[in-house]
Design a protein around this motif. Structure first.
Motif, PDB file in Angstrom:
ATOM      1  N   PRO A  77       0.670  -1.102  -0.144  1.00 14.00           N
ATOM      2  CA  PRO A  77      -0.050   0.003   0.130  1.00 14.00           C
ATOM      3  C   PRO A  77       0.907   1.485   0.032  1.00 14.00           C
ATOM      4  O   PRO A  77       1.433   1.666   1.216  1.00 14.00           O
ATOM      5  CB  PRO A  77      -0.766  -0.096   1.376  1.00 14.00           C
ATOM      6  CG  PRO A  77      -0.325  -1.127   2.185  1.00 14.00           C
ATOM      7  CD  PRO A  77       0.746  -1.662   1.305  1.00 14.00           C
ATOM      8  N   GLN A  93      -0.012  -7.888  -2.888  1.00 15.14           N
ATOM      9  CA  GLN A  93      -0.905  -6.917  -3.035  1.00 15.14           C
ATOM     10  C   GLN A  93      -1.504  -6.263  -4.308  1.00 15.14           C
ATOM     11  O   GLN A  93      -2.689  -5.925  -4.446  1.00 15.14           O
ATOM     12  CB  GLN A  93      -0.416  -5.490  -2.067  1.00 15.14           C
ATOM     13  CG  GLN A  93      -1.108  -4.285  -1.886  1.00 15.14           C
ATOM     14  CD  GLN A  93      -2.090  -4.543  -0.804  1.00 15.14           C
ATOM     15  OE1 GLN A  93      -2.150  -5.461  -0.179  1.00 15.14           O
ATOM     16  NE2 GLN A  93      -3.401  -3.967  -1.344  1.00 15.14           N
ATOM     17  N   VAL A  94      -0.526  -6.105  -5.293  1.00 10.49           N
ATOM     18  CA  VAL A  94      -1.048  -5.818  -6.588  1.00 10.49           C
ATOM     19  C   VAL A  94      -1.896  -6.780  -7.130  1.00 10.49           C
ATOM     20  O   VAL A  94      -2.953  -6.383  -7.878  1.00 10.49           O
ATOM     21  CB  VAL A  94       0.252  -5.446  -7.400  1.00 10.49           C
ATOM     22  CG1 VAL A  94      -0.480  -5.125  -9.042  1.00 10.49           C
ATOM     23  CG2 VAL A  94       1.011  -4.189  -7.059  1.00 10.49           C
ATOM     24  N   SER A  95      -1.697  -8.163  -7.136  1.00 12.42           N
ATOM     25  CA  SER A  95      -2.451  -8.879  -7.716  1.00 12.42           C
ATOM     26  C   SER A  95      -3.924  -8.991  -6.861  1.00 12.42           C
ATOM     27  O   SER A  95      -4.890  -9.288  -7.653  1.00 12.42           O
ATOM     28  CB  SER A  95      -2.060 -10.381  -7.298  1.00 12.42           C
ATOM     29  OG  SER A  95      -2.625 -11.651  -7.522  1.00 12.42           O
ATOM     30  N   ARG A  96      -4.000  -8.667  -5.458  1.00  9.40           N
ATOM     31  CA  ARG A  96      -5.217  -8.834  -4.992  1.00  9.40           C
ATOM     32  C   ARG A  96      -6.100  -7.553  -5.272  1.00  9.40           C
ATOM     33  O   ARG A  96      -7.215  -7.746  -5.557  1.00  9.40           O
ATOM     34  CB  ARG A  96      -4.869  -8.719  -3.374  1.00  9.40           C
ATOM     35  CG  ARG A  96      -5.931  -9.120  -2.513  1.00  9.40           C
ATOM     36  CD  ARG A  96      -5.476  -9.015  -0.978  1.00  9.40           C
ATOM     37  NE  ARG A  96      -6.247  -8.129  -0.502  1.00  9.40           N
ATOM     38  CZ  ARG A  96      -5.895  -7.443   0.626  1.00  9.40           C
ATOM     39  NH1 ARG A  96      -4.806  -7.746   1.174  1.00  9.40           N
ATOM     40  NH2 ARG A  96      -6.630  -6.368   1.032  1.00  9.40           N
ATOM     41  N   SER A  97      -5.446  -6.452  -5.553  1.00  6.36           N
ATOM     42  CA  SER A  97      -6.201  -5.081  -5.748  1.00  6.36           C
ATOM     43  C   SER A  97      -6.704  -5.414  -7.346  1.00  6.36           C
ATOM     44  O   SER A  97      -7.943  -5.075  -7.669  1.00  6.36           O
ATOM     45  CB  SER A  97      -5.368  -3.992  -5.774  1.00  6.36           C
ATOM     46  OG  SER A  97      -4.123  -3.961  -6.696  1.00  6.36           O
ATOM     47  N   TRP A  98      -5.968  -5.923  -8.063  1.00  2.71           N
ATOM     48  CA  TRP A  98      -6.330  -6.513  -9.586  1.00  2.71           C
ATOM     49  C   TRP A  98      -7.671  -7.212  -9.523  1.00  2.71           C
ATOM     50  O   TRP A  98      -8.663  -7.021 -10.409  1.00  2.71           O
ATOM     51  CB  TRP A  98      -5.277  -7.058 -10.312  1.00  2.71           C
ATOM     52  CG  TRP A  98      -4.238  -6.249 -10.879  1.00  2.71           C
ATOM     53  CD1 TRP A  98      -4.250  -4.883 -10.786  1.00  2.71           C
ATOM     54  CD2 TRP A  98      -3.157  -6.385 -11.553  1.00  2.71           C
ATOM     55  NE1 TRP A  98      -3.129  -4.075 -11.266  1.00  2.71           N
ATOM     56  CE2 TRP A  98      -2.328  -5.263 -11.842  1.00  2.71           C
ATOM     57  CE3 TRP A  98      -2.660  -7.621 -12.264  1.00  2.71           C
ATOM     58  CZ2 TRP A  98      -1.337  -5.115 -12.503  1.00  2.71           C
ATOM     59  CZ3 TRP A  98      -1.290  -7.629 -12.948  1.00  2.71           C
ATOM     60  CH2 TRP A  98      -0.834  -6.286 -13.097  1.00  2.71           C
ATOM     61  N   LYS A  99      -7.516  -8.183  -8.856  1.00  2.00           N
ATOM     62  CA  LYS A  99      -8.840  -9.014  -8.668  1.00  2.00           C
ATOM     63  C   LYS A  99      -9.849  -8.638  -7.981  1.00  2.00           C
ATOM     64  O   LYS A  99     -11.122  -8.757  -8.416  1.00  2.00           O
ATOM     65  CB  LYS A  99      -8.395 -10.388  -7.770  1.00  2.00           C
ATOM     66  CG  LYS A  99      -7.413 -11.555  -8.356  1.00  2.00           C
ATOM     67  CD  LYS A  99      -7.141 -12.493  -7.510  1.00  2.00           C
ATOM     68  CE  LYS A  99      -6.066 -13.232  -8.183  1.00  2.00           C
ATOM     69  NZ  LYS A  99      -5.611 -14.425  -7.326  1.00  2.00           N
ATOM     70  N   ALA A 100      -9.706  -7.708  -7.139  1.00  2.00           N
ATOM     71  CA  ALA A 100     -11.035  -6.973  -6.634  1.00  2.00           C
ATOM     72  C   ALA A 100     -11.407  -6.030  -7.554  1.00  2.00           C
ATOM     73  O   ALA A 100     -12.700  -5.890  -7.578  1.00  2.00           O
ATOM     74  CB  ALA A 100     -10.308  -6.123  -5.162  1.00  2.00           C
ATOM     75  N   ARG A 101     -10.475  -5.362  -8.275  1.00  2.00           N
ATOM     76  CA  ARG A 101     -11.117  -4.301  -9.470  1.00  2.00           C
ATOM     77  C   ARG A 101     -12.067  -5.115 -10.293  1.00  2.00           C
ATOM     78  O   ARG A 101     -12.944  -4.809 -10.851  1.00  2.00           O
ATOM     79  CB  ARG A 101      -9.913  -3.724  -9.897  1.00  2.00           C
ATOM     80  CG  ARG A 101      -9.999  -2.766 -10.772  1.00  2.00           C
ATOM     81  CD  ARG A 101      -9.260  -1.895 -11.407  1.00  2.00           C
ATOM     82  NE  ARG A 101      -7.879  -1.646 -10.560  1.00  2.00           N
ATOM     83  CZ  ARG A 101      -6.478  -1.737 -10.872  1.00  2.00           C
ATOM     84  NH1 ARG A 101      -6.413  -1.757 -12.339  1.00  2.00           N
ATOM     85  NH2 ARG A 101      -5.719  -1.743  -9.956  1.00  2.00           N
ATOM     86  N   ARG A 116     -15.259  -5.926  -8.979  1.00  2.00           N
ATOM     87  CA  ARG A 116     -16.128  -4.762  -9.057  1.00  2.00           C
ATOM     88  C   ARG A 116     -16.740  -4.596 -10.364  1.00  2.00           C
ATOM     89  O   ARG A 116     -17.798  -4.298 -10.666  1.00  2.00           O
ATOM     90  CB  ARG A 116     -15.344  -3.729  -8.506  1.00  2.00           C
ATOM     91  CG  ARG A 116     -15.238  -3.322  -7.106  1.00  2.00           C
ATOM     92  CD  ARG A 116     -14.873  -2.115  -6.537  1.00  2.00           C
ATOM     93  NE  ARG A 116     -13.654  -1.662  -7.042  1.00  2.00           N
ATOM     94  CZ  ARG A 116     -12.359  -1.745  -6.779  1.00  2.00           C
ATOM     95  NH1 ARG A 116     -12.197  -2.499  -5.579  1.00  2.00           N
ATOM     96  NH2 ARG A 116     -11.385  -1.354  -7.227  1.00  2.00           N
TER      97      ARG A 116
END
Length: 176
Positions: free
Chosen positions: A2, A158-166, A169
Motif C-alpha cells: 500500500p 498486494q497488486v494481484s489482490r487489488s487487480w482481482k478486487a477491481r 467490481r
C-alpha cells in the motif's frame, strides 16, 4: 504494498529541507529519485536499512543514507529501518550476532558476566570483535536478502489482490 500507507508515515522532503540541522544534506534530500515509492525502491530500501542496522558501527543512519543514495532507493525508509537496532534491542541483537560469529568461527563463545560493564567489554574487545564482525555481516546479508525478497513478494501479492478486487467490481457493475 500500500503506497498510500507508506506515504502517510514517511516525512515529506520539504519538511526535511527546512530543518536547519539537515541543510548540509540538501542535495541528498532534494534528489527526487530517493523519494520514489515503487516496488524496487522500497525493497532495496529494506535491504539497505536492514543491512546497516545489523552492523555494529556508529553512524548507522549515515551509512544507510549513503547506501540509499548508491542503490537509488527510498531514502527515508532506508534510514528509518536502522532503528530496528534501537537502544533497547541493540544489546540482544549484537549478542546474537556475536554468538553466530563464534559458532561460524568454531570458537567457544565467551559467557557474559553477571554484571555486564563497559570495562569488561573493553578488556575483551580483541577477543569479541572478530566473532561479532563476522556474525553481524552474515546476519546483515541474510536480513537484507530476506527483507528484499519479502517486500517484493508482498508488493506483488498486494497488486494481484487489488487487480482481482477491481475485476470483481467491474463484473458486478456489468451484471447490475
Amino acid at each position: 504494498m500500500p503506497r498510500r500507507l507508506l506515504q502517510r508515515y514517511l516525512p515529506h522532503p520539504e519538511t526535511l529541507r527546512r530543518q536547519r540541522s539537515l541543510r548540509f544534506m540538501e542535495g541528498l534530500i532534494g534528489n527526487p529519485a530517493l523519494w520514489v515509492l515503487s516496488r524496487r525502491s522500497v525493497a532495496n530500501a529494506f535491504s539497505v536499512g536492514l543491512f546497516s542496522a545489523m552492523l555494529p558501527i556508529p553512524f548507522q543512519m549515515a551509512v544507510a543514507a549513503g547506501g540509499a543514495w548508491l542503490a537509488r532507493c527510498n531514502l527515508p525508509l532506508a534510514v528509518g529501518l536502522v532503528w530496528v537496532t534501537n537502544p533497547l534491542t541493540m544489546p540482544l541483537i549484537f549478542y546474537a550476532n556475536y554468538r553466530l560469529g563464534a559458532w561460524l568461527m568454531q570458537v567457544p563463545a565467551r559467557e557474559a558476566p553477571d554484571r555486564l560493564s563497559a570495562q569488561w567489554v573493553a578488556e575483551r574487545l580483541g577477543d569479541l570483535l572478530p566473532a561479532l564482525a563476522l556474525g553481524s555481516v552474515v546476519t546483515a546479508l541474510g536480513l537484507a536478502l530476506l527483507g528484499n525478497l519479502a517486500i517484493r513478494l508482498l508488493w506483488r501479492w498486494q497488486v494481484s489482490r487489488s487487480w482481482k478486487a477491481r475485476r470483481r467490481r467491474r463484473r458486478a457493475c456489468r451484471e447490475a
